[in-house]
Write an enzyme that holds these catalytic residues in place. Structure first.
Site, PDB file in Angstrom:
ATOM      1  N   GLU A  17      -9.235 -35.415   4.829  1.00 39.80           N
ATOM      2  CA  GLU A  17      -8.322 -34.774   5.784  1.00 39.80           C
ATOM      3  C   GLU A  17      -9.122 -34.255   6.981  1.00 39.80           C
ATOM      4  OE1 GLU A  17      -5.164 -32.342   4.219  1.00 39.80           O
ATOM      5  OE2 GLU A  17      -5.525 -30.837   5.772  1.00 39.80           O
ATOM      6  N   ARG A 107       7.145 -28.678   5.720  1.00 41.82           N
ATOM      7  CA  ARG A 107       8.062 -27.763   6.385  1.00 41.82           C
ATOM      8  C   ARG A 107       7.349 -27.053   7.542  1.00 41.82           C
ATOM      9  NH1 ARG A 107       9.697 -22.141   4.330  1.00 41.82           N
ATOM     10  NH2 ARG A 107       7.481 -22.172   4.693  1.00 41.82           N
ATOM     11  N   ASP A 185       8.665 -23.718  -7.324  1.00 40.92           N
ATOM     12  CA  ASP A 185       7.750 -24.717  -6.741  1.00 40.92           C
ATOM     13  C   ASP A 185       7.962 -26.096  -7.355  1.00 40.92           C
ATOM     14  OD1 ASP A 185       6.045 -23.296  -4.795  1.00 40.92           O
ATOM     15  OD2 ASP A 185       5.648 -22.031  -6.515  1.00 40.92           O
ATOM     16  N   GLN A 203      -2.382 -28.098  -2.267  1.00 45.38           N
ATOM     17  CA  GLN A 203      -3.130 -27.025  -1.624  1.00 45.38           C
ATOM     18  C   GLN A 203      -4.459 -26.896  -2.351  1.00 45.38           C
ATOM     19  OE1 GLN A 203      -4.043 -25.341   0.714  1.00 45.38           O
ATOM     20  NE2 GLN A 203      -2.304 -23.977   1.068  1.00 45.38           N
TER      21      GLN A 203
HETATM   22  P1  FAD Z   1       8.777 -26.870   1.436  1.00 52.64           P
HETATM   23  O1  FAD Z   1       8.551 -27.959   0.473  1.00 52.64           O
HETATM   24  O2  FAD Z   1       9.968 -26.988   2.285  1.00 52.64           O
HETATM   25  O3  FAD Z   1       8.725 -25.519   0.703  1.00 52.64           O
HETATM   26  C1  FAD Z   1       7.618 -25.226  -0.147  1.00 52.64           C
HETATM   27  C2  FAD Z   1       7.786 -23.962  -0.984  1.00 52.64           C
HETATM   28  O4  FAD Z   1       7.879 -22.883  -0.113  1.00 52.64           O
HETATM   29  C3  FAD Z   1       8.986 -23.898  -1.816  1.00 52.64           C
HETATM   30  O5  FAD Z   1       8.644 -24.239  -3.131  1.00 52.64           O
HETATM   31  C4  FAD Z   1       9.351 -22.449  -1.793  1.00 52.64           C
HETATM   32  O6  FAD Z   1       8.992 -21.961  -3.057  1.00 52.64           O
HETATM   33  C5  FAD Z   1       8.466 -21.810  -0.788  1.00 52.64           C
HETATM   34  N1  FAD Z   1       9.004 -20.998   0.275  1.00 52.64           N
HETATM   35  C6  FAD Z   1       8.738 -21.206   1.550  1.00 52.64           C
HETATM   36  N2  FAD Z   1       9.313 -20.279   2.314  1.00 52.64           N
HETATM   37  C7  FAD Z   1       9.976 -19.498   1.520  1.00 52.64           C
HETATM   38  C8  FAD Z   1      10.779 -18.353   1.730  1.00 52.64           C
HETATM   39  N3  FAD Z   1      11.020 -17.878   2.944  1.00 52.64           N
HETATM   40  N4  FAD Z   1      11.315 -17.766   0.657  1.00 52.64           N
HETATM   41  C9  FAD Z   1      11.092 -18.258  -0.548  1.00 52.64           C
HETATM   42  N5  FAD Z   1      10.333 -19.330  -0.810  1.00 52.64           N
HETATM   43  C10 FAD Z   1       9.780 -19.943   0.205  1.00 52.64           C
HETATM   44  N6  FAD Z   1       1.039 -26.942   7.899  1.00 52.64           N
HETATM   45  C11 FAD Z   1       1.036 -27.353   9.193  1.00 52.64           C
HETATM   46  O7  FAD Z   1       1.628 -26.695  10.045  1.00 52.64           O
HETATM   47  N7  FAD Z   1       0.380 -28.506   9.582  1.00 52.64           N
HETATM   48  C12 FAD Z   1      -0.280 -29.285   8.692  1.00 52.64           C
HETATM   49  O8  FAD Z   1      -0.851 -30.314   9.077  1.00 52.64           O
HETATM   50  C13 FAD Z   1      -0.299 -28.884   7.315  1.00 52.64           C
HETATM   51  N8  FAD Z   1      -0.926 -29.639   6.384  1.00 52.64           N
HETATM   52  C14 FAD Z   1      -0.853 -29.281   5.056  1.00 52.64           C
HETATM   53  C15 FAD Z   1      -1.447 -30.099   4.095  1.00 52.64           C
HETATM   54  C16 FAD Z   1      -1.389 -29.774   2.744  1.00 52.64           C
HETATM   55  C17 FAD Z   1      -2.006 -30.690   1.732  1.00 52.64           C
HETATM   56  C18 FAD Z   1      -0.715 -28.576   2.329  1.00 52.64           C
HETATM   57  C19 FAD Z   1      -0.658 -28.188   0.881  1.00 52.64           C
HETATM   58  C20 FAD Z   1      -0.151 -27.734   3.280  1.00 52.64           C
HETATM   59  C21 FAD Z   1      -0.197 -28.071   4.654  1.00 52.64           C
HETATM   60  N9  FAD Z   1       0.419 -27.271   5.635  1.00 52.64           N
HETATM   61  C22 FAD Z   1       0.390 -27.683   6.957  1.00 52.64           C
HETATM   62  C23 FAD Z   1       1.025 -25.978   5.281  1.00 52.64           C
HETATM   63  C24 FAD Z   1       2.548 -26.046   5.005  1.00 52.64           C
HETATM   64  O9  FAD Z   1       3.245 -26.386   6.184  1.00 52.64           O
HETATM   65  C25 FAD Z   1       2.984 -24.673   4.507  1.00 52.64           C
HETATM   66  O10 FAD Z   1       2.388 -24.388   3.272  1.00 52.64           O
HETATM   67  C26 FAD Z   1       4.480 -24.417   4.436  1.00 52.64           C
HETATM   68  O11 FAD Z   1       4.717 -23.005   4.273  1.00 52.64           O
HETATM   69  C27 FAD Z   1       5.178 -25.099   3.258  1.00 52.64           C
HETATM   70  O12 FAD Z   1       5.340 -26.407   3.530  1.00 52.64           O
HETATM   71  P2  FAD Z   1       6.059 -27.396   2.459  1.00 52.64           P
HETATM   72  O13 FAD Z   1       6.102 -28.698   3.109  1.00 52.64           O
HETATM   73  O14 FAD Z   1       5.434 -27.278   1.132  1.00 52.64           O
HETATM   74  O15 FAD Z   1       7.509 -26.723   2.439  1.00 52.64           O
END
Ligand code: FAD
Length: 333
Positions: A17, A107, A185, A203
């Protein structure tokens, strides 16, 4: 120097990455890094995306550089933050037009300064909705393909099967910092699978049993796609503090103390490589289908980890897609 490579690690795929560079000097350095990483034969190289689209141009530049200068598949991170459906569709089409066929649908986090309860997302409320949108845009963009008919050089037949798009999603072995429970999750991961995701990347975490226990729970709940462990060699106390701040992970006390008491940069680097190597070996022994290494735009550290795991062989590693979707996870203690 003892031989620390481990032939028992076999020949599993790995990926890296990178993040988009912020200056011309950083761009040249990144191009040199890409050359070295690509030569190692990764399954793909992923490129991060600024939460609210801030890095759209620079992310795309790195992805097209990968397409132009290497044979490695680029994988584009995309987030939902702040876009309307139409804007997100345009963005996906732009990446597809550039030749990108692999995505990490996220997200995204609230931009800095967002207060608790403020709306920040736009039309797409979750990563699962972004997964669906990527599939929809791809299907609309190429509804069918033409193929030659053997023996009839001028004739064409219409093939309805779609070009494959790999859509990965994020997974959180120790739970997302905002999630209410570990069940939430896993449920989120199931929703991403139902939306059409076919790979997950985790993560970072510091203990193999955190990943292996998570895989057991995910499999028991019905998650079938491969889940790649995200590994970050941590080579300084400052970097460790920063990534804990960003990820919300708990302090790995043994690693933290070892880094703090080691006075030299060289020694700290060695501690980080050794820790990541041991973690990688335990994950492979436990059945991980591959390794995803956070490279911090540098090649030396991640390549050292792979080399010590015995994964830098001259023959190309098999593809993640060659692994059964429900790759068995071995027992662990
Ligand atoms: P989702 O799948 O939509 O939600 C994930 C989890 O969030 C859910 O299980 C839920 O339990 C929890 N959750 C989130 N918000 C709330 C809330 N308000 N209340 C309750 N529960 C909640 N971010 C970037 O901006 N750019 C990147 O390039 C990037 N790369 C990443 C790469 C990896 C491998 C990982 C693990 C993360 C990366 N992120 C990146 C971070 C990611 O955008 C955040 O962790 C974000 O908060 C969750 O994204 P998701 O796609 O898992 O969201």
């Amino acid at each position: 120097m003892p031989d620390t490579s481990d032939p028992a690690c076999g020949n599993i795929p790995f990926s890296f990455e990178l993040y988009p560079p912020k200056s011309d000097a950083a761009t040249s350095a990144l191009h040199a890094t890409i050359k070295r990483l690509a030569a190692a034969g990764p399954e793909f190289i992923s490129v991060t995306y600024g939460a609210n689209g801030s890095s759209r141009r620079s992310s795309l530049d790195v992805l097209t550089h990968l397409l132009r200068t290497t044979t490695v598949d680029p994988l584009a991170h995309l987030t939902c933050v702040g876009s309307s459906n139409a804007e997100a569709s345009r963005l996906i089409r732009e990446f597809l037009d550039a030749g990108v066929r692999n995505f990490l649908a996220l997200r995204g986090d609230p931009p800095e300064g967002t207060r608790e309860g403020d709306a920040f997302l736009g039309d797409l409320g979750s990563a699962a909705e972004l997964v669906q949108l990527i599939h929809r845009v791809q299907a609309e963009r190429v509804p069918y393909r033409e193929a030659a008919i053997p023996g009839l050089p001028a004739a064409r037949t219409i093939k309805r099967e779609r070009e494959k798009v790999r859509i990965a999603v994020a997974a959180f072995p120790n739970g997302h910092p905002r999630s209410r429970s570990t069940t939430q999750d896993i449920d989120t991961l199931l929703a991403k699978q139902a939306a059409g995701a076919n790979l997950a990347i985790t993560q970072l975490f510091f203990h193999a049993d955190h990943y292996l226990g998570f895989i057991q729970r995910a499999r028991a709940a019905g998650v079938e796609f491969p889940i790649l462990p995200g590994i970050m060699p941590v080579t300084s106390p400052a970097r460790l503090r920063r990534i804990l701040e960003l990820s919300g992970e708990e302090l790995p006390s043994e690693l933290a103390i070892a880094l703090e008491v080691e006075p030299t940069k060289e020694g700290q680097r060695e501690i980080g490589i050794r820790h990541a190597t041991e973690l990688a070996r335990k994950l492979i022994a436990g059945g991980a289908p591959g390794l995803h290494l956070y490279a911090f735009n540098q090649h030396e550290t991640v390549l050292a980890v792979l080399e010590r795991c015995g994964l830098l062989t001259p023959t190309p590693a098999p593809s993640v897609s060659e692994f059964p979707a429900s790759h068995p996870v071995k027992e662990y203690s």
